[in-house]
Write a protein that holds these residues in place. Sequence first.
Motif, mmCIF file in Angstrom:
data_model
loop_
_atom_site.group_PDB
_atom_site.id
_atom_site.type_symbol
_atom_site.label_atom_id
_atom_site.label_comp_id
_atom_site.label_asym_id
_atom_site.label_seq_id
_atom_site.Cartn_x
_atom_site.Cartn_y
_atom_site.Cartn_z
ATOM 1 N N THR A 37 0.821 -1.207 0.000
ATOM 2 C CA THR A 37 0.000 0.000 0.000
ATOM 3 C C THR A 37 0.861 1.264 0.000
ATOM 4 O O THR A 37 0.578 2.213 -0.740
ATOM 5 N N ALA A 38 1.899 1.271 0.827
ATOM 6 C CA ALA A 38 2.778 2.443 0.904
ATOM 7 C C ALA A 38 3.504 2.679 -0.420
ATOM 8 O O ALA A 38 3.766 3.820 -0.798
ATOM 9 N N THR A 41 0.112 2.854 -3.744
ATOM 10 C CA THR A 41 -0.944 3.857 -3.699
ATOM 11 C C THR A 41 -0.502 5.235 -4.188
ATOM 12 O O THR A 41 -1.192 5.849 -5.002
ATOM 13 N N PRO A 42 0.642 5.740 -3.745
ATOM 14 C CA PRO A 42 1.027 7.068 -4.234
ATOM 15 C C PRO A 42 1.397 7.084 -5.725
ATOM 16 O O PRO A 42 1.359 8.142 -6.358
ATOM 17 N N LEU A 43 1.759 5.935 -6.260
ATOM 18 C CA LEU A 43 2.187 5.885 -7.665
ATOM 19 C C LEU A 43 1.019 5.759 -8.633
ATOM 20 O O LEU A 43 1.137 6.153 -9.796
ATOM 21 N N GLN A 45 -2.106 6.812 -10.404
ATOM 22 C CA GLN A 45 -2.768 8.082 -10.685
ATOM 23 C C GLN A 45 -3.813 7.869 -11.779
ATOM 24 O O GLN A 45 -3.633 7.020 -12.656
#
Length: 83
Positions: A37-38, A41-43, A45
Amino acid sequence: MSIGVTQWLALRHRLHHARQWIWATALAWSAGLLVFTAFATPLWQPGQSTLLVAAIGVAGGLLMAATMAAVTGAFLVRILRAQ
């Protein structure tokens, strides 16, 4: 936790501290999911190509697997040393 319980059923007659394996697998899954998740998730888009989304998922999955292997490996060494 069901995976750990199932594996414990096989290990309990061979390892004295096999009950710890249940918690080891639960911790490993939790840590692996946290890493996935870490990382992913930020990647991810909106509007990304399917190939990029898949590549991020595969990389996250590999990191998750490595994390789970490290956690369960450390617990296995600990359990075997306690024998």
